[in-house]
Structure formats: C-alpha cells, structure tokens
Enzyme design. Structure first.
Site, PDB file in Angstrom:
ATOM      1  N   GLU A 322      -9.189  14.823 -35.654  1.00 54.25           N
ATOM      2  CA  GLU A 322      -9.562  14.480 -34.278  1.00 54.25           C
ATOM      3  C   GLU A 322     -10.800  15.233 -33.797  1.00 54.25           C
ATOM      4  O   GLU A 322     -10.776  15.950 -32.799  1.00 54.25           O
ATOM      5  CB  GLU A 322      -8.367  14.707 -33.343  1.00 54.25           C
ATOM      6  CG  GLU A 322      -7.178  13.845 -33.717  1.00 54.25           C
ATOM      7  CD  GLU A 322      -5.959  14.076 -32.844  1.00 54.25           C
ATOM      8  OE1 GLU A 322      -6.030  14.916 -31.927  1.00 54.25           O
ATOM      9  OE2 GLU A 322      -4.932  13.407 -33.075  1.00 54.25           O
ATOM     10  N   ASN A 365      -9.640  12.788 -40.251  1.00 51.47           N
ATOM     11  CA  ASN A 365      -8.594  11.940 -39.673  1.00 51.47           C
ATOM     12  C   ASN A 365      -8.772  11.847 -38.163  1.00 51.47           C
ATOM     13  O   ASN A 365      -9.072  12.839 -37.502  1.00 51.47           O
ATOM     14  CB  ASN A 365      -7.229  12.570 -39.997  1.00 51.47           C
ATOM     15  CG  ASN A 365      -6.056  11.708 -39.619  1.00 51.47           C
ATOM     16  OD1 ASN A 365      -5.983  10.544 -39.988  1.00 51.47           O
ATOM     17  ND2 ASN A 365      -5.101  12.273 -38.883  1.00 51.47           N
ATOM     18  N   HIS A 400      -1.994   4.751 -34.000  1.00 49.36           N
ATOM     19  CA  HIS A 400      -0.969   4.798 -32.954  1.00 49.36           C
ATOM     20  C   HIS A 400      -1.281   3.654 -31.991  1.00 49.36           C
ATOM     21  O   HIS A 400      -2.225   3.736 -31.199  1.00 49.36           O
ATOM     22  CB  HIS A 400      -1.017   6.139 -32.216  1.00 49.36           C
ATOM     23  CG  HIS A 400      -0.666   7.316 -33.067  1.00 49.36           C
ATOM     24  ND1 HIS A 400       0.586   7.463 -33.626  1.00 49.36           N
ATOM     25  CD2 HIS A 400      -1.392   8.396 -33.456  1.00 49.36           C
ATOM     26  CE1 HIS A 400       0.613   8.600 -34.317  1.00 49.36           C
ATOM     27  NE2 HIS A 400      -0.561   9.181 -34.241  1.00 49.36           N
ATOM     28  N   GLU A 429      -0.887   7.694 -39.620  1.00 49.75           N
ATOM     29  CA  GLU A 429       0.131   8.073 -38.621  1.00 49.75           C
ATOM     30  C   GLU A 429       0.616   6.856 -37.840  1.00 49.75           C
ATOM     31  O   GLU A 429       0.796   6.916 -36.634  1.00 49.75           O
ATOM     32  CB  GLU A 429      -0.445   9.107 -37.643  1.00 49.75           C
ATOM     33  CG  GLU A 429      -1.004  10.348 -38.283  1.00 49.75           C
ATOM     34  CD  GLU A 429      -1.515  11.364 -37.278  1.00 49.75           C
ATOM     35  OE1 GLU A 429      -1.142  11.261 -36.085  1.00 49.75           O
ATOM     36  OE2 GLU A 429      -2.279  12.256 -37.661  1.00 49.75           O
ATOM     37  N   ASP A 431       2.443   4.057 -35.829  1.00 48.71           N
ATOM     38  CA  ASP A 431       3.637   3.648 -35.101  1.00 48.71           C
ATOM     39  C   ASP A 431       3.230   2.602 -34.082  1.00 48.71           C
ATOM     40  O   ASP A 431       2.054   2.467 -33.746  1.00 48.71           O
ATOM     41  CB  ASP A 431       4.374   4.824 -34.437  1.00 48.71           C
ATOM     42  CG  ASP A 431       3.456   5.801 -33.723  1.00 48.71           C
ATOM     43  OD1 ASP A 431       2.410   5.378 -33.193  1.00 48.71           O
ATOM     44  OD2 ASP A 431       3.769   7.001 -33.687  1.00 48.71           O
TER      45      ASP A 431
END
Length: 649
Positions: A322, A365, A400, A429, A431
């Site tokens: 990030e 990432n 996400h 990651e 979801d």
C-alpha cells in the site's frame, strides 16, 4: 490488508447494543447452542471475577441489566484495568465461543472493549474479541463477539477494559456459549481441484488451523497467507527482539499439509511499532541524513532476520504494501517511510529481500488497483523502479470489492495495464462484501445479496482464469465468514464476504467458483438476482395469479427482520412489479434490500430494483427488510401485486 479487526459485531437496536448473528446454510440442521458460562451477579458475590491489577470489584445494586445486581469495578488507575474471569478450564482449543457481556459506565463516557489474555511459556498475548464500543452511564451496552482458542495455553482470562478513561464501570449478564460444529462437507468439489489454472489460497490466523477449520482449509486451498503473524508488530515488537510465536504454528501447519505460503508483509505504513520511526534523540524522525540512515538500517535488519528465519519455506513475499495514494499529485503515499527516506525505502526493501531470499518472488501489493488513477500511478512506480534495477517480480491486487463494484471491465483493465511490464500478477486479498454503503447493516445476510455475491465470484474467477498466463495465484482474505476483517471495517456490522458461512458450510459464493450451474440450488439460495423475461409480457397479473409468502426471520425488542417472496402464478410475464400491503401494528420499515420502498402511514409499497424487474410466468423474486414495532408485530393480512390481490401463503 488495510486494517486488522478480528471478530464480528452487528448493530441490532437503537440503544447501540451490539450482537453477533450467524448465517447458516441450513438453519434447520443446526445443533442447539450450548451455554458454558454465565454471570448474573444475583447472589450478592463477584462470582469468581477478579481485577487485572489493584482495582476493586464488588457486588452492586446501584444499577443492573437484569435482576437487581451487577458487578462494580472501581479504583481503576489505568485503562487496561478491569474485570477479568478465568476461562482456562472452560475453553477448549478449536471451539468457536460466543462471548456476551453488558457494560455500563458509572459516571463517565468512554469506549469499552472485550478481550482475552493468554499465556504460553510465560509469554502473554492479547486477543481482541470486541473492539472499542461507545459506553455511557445512561444505558447498558452489549459487547458480543466470537473467540476461538488456537494454541495450548497455561493462562486464559476474558476481560473488559476501556479506551480513554479510568472511571468506574459496571458489568452484568455475561454468557459464554457455542454451537457444536457442523462437519466440513466432504461431498462437494474442492476449490483447488476445480480451479487448476493457478493456486487458490486463503489468509489465516491461528483459528483456521484447528479442528474443522483446518479440515476446511486443507480440503479446498493450495496456499495460505498469514494475515497478521508476519507483520512488523508481530515479529519485531521492540528493536532487534524478534519473535515468531504467532507465525511458527501457521508455518508448521502449512508445511505439514503441503500448503505453499505467501509472506505478508515486510514494509507497511500500518502495524509498524512507533520505535521504528523514533530517532536516536528519542524524537519522531524527520528527513535528515541521520534519521534516514537509521531508518533504512532498521529496515534492512528487520528483513534480514524475518525473511531469513523462514528461508525457502516462503516462496512469495509481499515486500511492500500500500505505497500508492492517488490523491497525491505524484501518487506516492506520504507514510513515515516515504517522509524520512523517500523511495529509497522501497529500493532498500526489495534489494535486501532479494539478497536474503533469492528463491522468492517479490511483490508490491496494493488495494483499489482497479481504480484508473491508482492503477496508473502504481504502473509508473513499478516501471521506474524496474528500470533502476530494483528486483520487483510482481504486482499484487488486493481485490477487496463488493457486490456492485467494480465492473468486470474495470477489473480486466487492471490486469491488462500491467502486461507490458512483463511481471507476474496475483490476486492477494480477495473478498466480496455484501454491503454497498456504510449505512447498511443486516443481522443476517439477505438471500438476494448472497446470490448476487455468488455471481460476482463466478464472473471474477472466470476473468482470472482467462488471464491465467498473467495471474499466478488468487488468495481469499479469510477462510470463512466467521472470521473476517470486514465485520469491523469500514464500520461495525456482520459481513459475509467469503465462500463459506459462519458454520463453515458452502455458500452460493462457493458454487460461483466451484460450479456456477448450482448457484441457485444451493441451500442459501432462495431468490434469483436476475430473471429472464419471456416474450409474452404484461404489467398486471390476472386474478389469482400471484402468491406472497411473508416471513419474520428475526425479532428483538422494538425491531424485527422479515423476508417477502413474490410468485407470479399467472401466464403472463411482468416487466416490472410493485407489491403493497398494510401494517396494522404501527410497524415502520427502516431499511430494505432487493427493491425500493415507500411507506405512508400504514401503507407500504415495494417496487422492483433495476436488476430484478422481470418476473416471468411461474417465476418468483424476494426482498427483505428491517423494521421497528411498538405495541405488536402482526403479519399483514393481504397483499397486492401490481394492484391485484394475491394469495397469502
């Protein structure tokens, strides 16, 4: 990952109470809950509770949540001091316990939280069960969350503490219980056997490697990512003191079960202890040559120790996490790392990681890489660093997302953007939240949201598989809905973003990945997110050509949740629909999903949403809502569909 909340909270009442409600694949099949502990303080004693320091605990009749007694905690001199209860002889490893306690301040206002302290080999660790929750002296507030003991311990206590003040507080009506685990479904395809184009993984904590969780993990996934156990605060909490107590059990489980491991993460602006950015003079670092040299030295020392500790057991590292902020003109996040060292912190991190782990793939990432501005800034940064010889092997896309965002086209553009860089790409990651805005909250996941989620998973995985030459791994940020960071981020509410529900049973989302033809026949699927309209269409059903099922699915003091199913039993399809009824008990709808609602007094009218406007002959659709009631909650006696009376089932 952008935050690290652990457990589920969902607001249920206007009194700011908090509760966890599990969604199950088949509620009728669930075993009955078992209560293992209660404390009601009605016998005039403290019922085994003790303070964490020198605070005073006493039975009180000044206020009580239920009955006439509560526990008063006074004489607190630190926020961490509070009532604690020994549960060492009660909690069994691998069992998911629901812990509920009512809290009330004696005079101040503050935020309270519910935690567990555990010790192994004399070393203490602290697990948050319920995060900071506003508490006043004017009302009782319920803290409820799940906790799974994942390791052997010699000390285990549940406790309540506050965030800011040291005022006296009351607790009352503690209950601890669990629902016996359902066995993992063995008669369904394993995700890793269906998706063969790339490994599919899950982020894990210690709770995911024991009992049924461990069986679910090894059945379906090829790889794991320790969600928090490899971050700086977990591995080097104080300078040059390294500990791997959280990560080692996860690594041992992975090795024993043949699971690959993604290392996450070596450099991040979050979850980094404050000492890292404190200069030799004890002051916060600034962009001086001395502070920069000290910071980069600490970074190198950290990576050399952590990456070397696991050697070839970790084949992929999220080296940097990030680093992009698209609101900045240059797109670079103004973290402490950047403010002190500029881009040299990235150059150092990747260089040292390559030296220590030459076998590993090294990733940068980030989240929201489907957003054009962020995607483009990340591309430019990676392009620049690679041109300088910085050893970046791949880009990680967190993904996400939610059921309405982003589009497939935006996601595909995210992937195609980085192809010219000739690097690997991974989904790191993933979801899919059932929520589309911070103002929504469902006590249980609505069926239509779960179905829409299933189609998102279907379409996203189909896209990833089309780009399997570029994508080398897809990792979900969690194993099942019982442990997801989205329960407390961006707001506290129960989310359901993964393939398996809180009872570890397959959801429609699972079938979206494993076999999309079975999405609407899975146990959780009772409505369709979209229906095709037959050539013969109309606007009104004929007499007796509709049927309505109205069902209250949850009720609590002053509030309830209900589902309504509309069936077109006529011969003509509808291009749009509108259902109406009268509430006779003063009920008011506060939130509705699966349609649009207007209410005037007792009259409720619900129209279709954009995605479920068609209702073919013989077809059905559903919507659900949250409502309030005062004197009663009678079921409406009559319904109309597009103005025509319907049969009530």
């Amino acid at each position: 990952m952008r935050a690290l909340p652990r457990l589920a909270l969902a607001a249920l009442t206007a009194a700011a109470t908090v509760a966890v409600v599990s969604a199950t694949a088949d509620a009728a099949a669930d075993p009955s809950p078992i209560t293992v502990l209660t404390s009601d303080f009605e016998d005039g004693t403290v019922q085994g509770w003790a303070g964490r320091s020198a605070e005073t605990l006493a039975h009180s009749t000044a206020v009580a949540h239920g009955g006439t007694g509560s526990l008063l905690v006074s004489g607190r001199t630190a926020t961490w001091q509070g009532p604690s209860l020994d549960v060492l002889g009660t909690f069994e490893k691998g069992t998911a316990y629901t812990i509920s306690v009512w809290v009330r301040m004696a005079s101040d206002s503050d935020s309270a939280r519910l935690s567990v302290e555990r010790r192994t080999g004399g070393v203490a660790a602290y697990d948050q069960v319920v995060g900071n929750t506003a508490v006043t002296s004017g009302a009782w507030v319920n803290l409820t969350g799940r906790y799974t003991l994942a390791t052997d311990v010699e000390f285990l206590r549940v406790y309540v503490e506050t965030a800011s003040t040291t005022g006296s507080l009351h607790i009352d009506d503690l209950t601890v219980g669990y629902v016996p685990a359902l066995p993992v479904q063995t008669d369904i395809p394993s995700v890793k056997d269906v998706v063969t184009e790339f490994p599919v993984g899950a982020a894990i904590t210690g709770a995911e490697i024991v009992t049924e969780h461990g069986r679910l993990l090894t059945k379906h996934f090829d790889s794991v990512t320790p969600g928090n156990a490899l971050k700086w605060d977990a591995t080097e909490p104080s300078e040059n003191t390294f500990t791997y107590a959280q990560a080692d059990p996860l690594m041992a489980f992975a090795k024993a079960n043949g699971l690959a491991v993604r290392g996450h993460t070596l450099v991040w602006h979050n979850q980094t202890p404050s000492w890292v950015f404190t200069g030799a003079d004890g002051q916060p670092m600034t962009a001086t040559a001395e502070d920069k040299a000290l910071l980069l030295g600490r970074l190198e020392n950290h990576i050399r120790n952590v990456a070397a500790h696991y050697g070839t057991d970790i084949g992929v590292w999220d080296v940097a996490n990030e680093v992009i902020d698209e609101s900045r003109p240059d797109g670079l996040r103004r973290s402490n790392w950047y403010n002190v060292a500029g881009l040299d912190y990235l150059r150092t991190a990747f260089r040292v990681a390559r030296e220590v782990a030459p076998h590993a793939k090294l990733y940068i990432n980030d989240y929201n890489t489907n957003v054009p501005a962020k995607r483009d800034f990340l591309f430019t940064l990676v392009q620049q660093l690679k041109a300088e010889g910085v050893p970046i092997d791949g880009v990680g896309h967190q993904v996400h997302i939610n059921i309405n965002w982003p589009t497939l086209a935006e996601t595909e553009s995210m992937l195609t953007k980085f192809i010219p860089l000739d690097i690997d790409q991974q989904v790191t990651e993933m979801d899919v939240s059932i929520y589309t805005g911070d103002g929504e909250s469902f006590p249980t996941p609505p069926a239509d949201r779960l179905l829409k989620q299933a189609y998102v998973y279907r379409d996203m995985f189909a896209l990833f598989r089309r780009y399997s030459n570029e994508i080398t791994s897809v990792t979900l940020w969690g194993l099942a809905d019982d442990n997801t960071w989205l329960d407390t981020f961006p707001v506290t509410r129960k989310d359901a973003p993964l393939l398996f529900d809180t009872r570890l049973q397959a959801k429609p989302a699972y079938w979206g990945v494993a076999d999309p033809t079975r999405i609407e026949t899975s146990p959780s699927a009772s409505v369709s997110p979209s229906v095709s309209v037959s050539p013969s269409t109309g606007t009104n059903p004929g007499a007796g050509s509709c049927a309505v099922t109205y069902r209250v699915t949850g009720s609590w003091p002053g509030g309830f949740q209900a589902d309504v199913k509309l069936a077109n039993t006529g011969s003509a399809a509808l291009t749009s629909w509108k259902a109406s009824w009268q509430f006779t008990g003063g009920q008011q709808i506060s939130q509705l999903w699966g349609g649009t609602v207007t209410q005037s007094g007792a009259t409720v009218t619900v129209g279709n949403a954009a995605w479920n406007s068609g209702l073919p002959a013989g077809g059905s659709t559903s919507f659900g809502f949250l409502g309030s009631w005062t004197g009663g909650n009678p079921v409406p006696a009559a319904f109309t569909l597009n103005g025509t009376a319907c049969t009530v089932l």
